[in-house]
Design an enzyme around this catalytic site. Structure first.
Site, PDB file in Angstrom:
ATOM      1  N   ASP A 151      -0.482   4.998   2.918  1.00  0.00           N
ATOM      2  CA  ASP A 151      -0.412   4.219   4.147  1.00  0.00           C
ATOM      3  C   ASP A 151       0.385   5.012   5.183  1.00  0.00           C
ATOM      4  OD1 ASP A 151      -0.167   2.347   6.153  1.00  0.00           O
ATOM      5  OD2 ASP A 151       0.460   0.722   4.825  1.00  0.00           O
ATOM      6  N   ARG A 184      -5.866   2.282   7.916  1.00  0.00           N
ATOM      7  CA  ARG A 184      -6.705   2.988   6.941  1.00  0.00           C
ATOM      8  C   ARG A 184      -8.142   2.471   6.884  1.00  0.00           C
ATOM      9  NH1 ARG A 184      -2.972   2.462   1.798  1.00  0.00           N
ATOM     10  NH2 ARG A 184      -2.545   0.529   2.899  1.00  0.00           N
ATOM     11  N   CYS A 244      -7.971  -2.346   3.095  1.00  0.00           N
ATOM     12  CA  CYS A 244      -6.588  -1.864   2.991  1.00  0.00           C
ATOM     13  C   CYS A 244      -5.663  -3.077   3.088  1.00  0.00           C
ATOM     14  CB  CYS A 244      -6.281  -0.791   4.036  1.00  0.00           C
ATOM     15  SG  CYS A 244      -6.164  -1.367   5.737  1.00  0.00           S
TER      16      CYS A 244
END
Length: 157
Positions: free
Chosen positions: A122, A14, A8
């Site tokens: 996100d 994440r 990420c």
């Protein structure tokens, strides 16, 4: 057994959530599962507290010693599969990676037909519920990848 890298932006929410979920669900498919960030702080840091809380709510955990890290492009070849959370991450990795590694860099959602090509949002700048929603998307991707492995559709060079 193969090696999987989950990527990420900063490697604080994440991708560490994906790492915990994939280790719990696909440890029999992948010998090594790790995460990194395209723009992670080189000093490393802990997982975001909201991500850790969401993982705990869903009965997942990360190693207590876990620290964020930046993608090491020179070692990209050691990963059989690199799954990114956003198309921007895929593009950034492919721009810097050797051409022979491009085919192994994919979107995490590419394994979920109804989500193929979509970014995993996100949750960092949103409410805590966003972390739970991301966990749901990652779990769907993990289940699809597990099915692909079980059916022999997951091949590594």
């Amino acid at each position: 057994m193969a090696a999987l890298l989950l990527v990420c932006t900063a490697n604080i929410c994440r991708s560490p959530m994906a790492e915990a979920i994939f280790k719990a669900r696909l440890g029999d498919v992948f010998k090594t599962i790790a995460s990194a960030g395209v723009h992670a702080d080189p000093r490393g840091g802990p997982v975001d507290a909201r991500a850790a809380a969401a993982l705990a709510r869903h009965k997942y955990s990360l190693d207590r010693k876990w620290r964020s890290r930046r993608v090491d492009l020179e070692q990209l070849g050691k990963w059989d599969l690199v799954l990114a959370m956003e198309s921007e991450h895929v593009e950034a990795l492919r721009r810097k990676a050797a051409p022979e590694h491009h085919a192994r860099i994919l979107m995490l959602t590419d394994f979920v037909p109804e989500l193929a090509g979509q970014d995993i949002p996100d949750p960092y700048f949103g409410p805590a519920a966003g972390f739970d929603a991301v966990i749901g998307m990652i779990e769907r991707a993990a289940a699809s990848l597990q099915m692909a492995a079980r059916e022999g559709r997951l091949k590594f060079a």
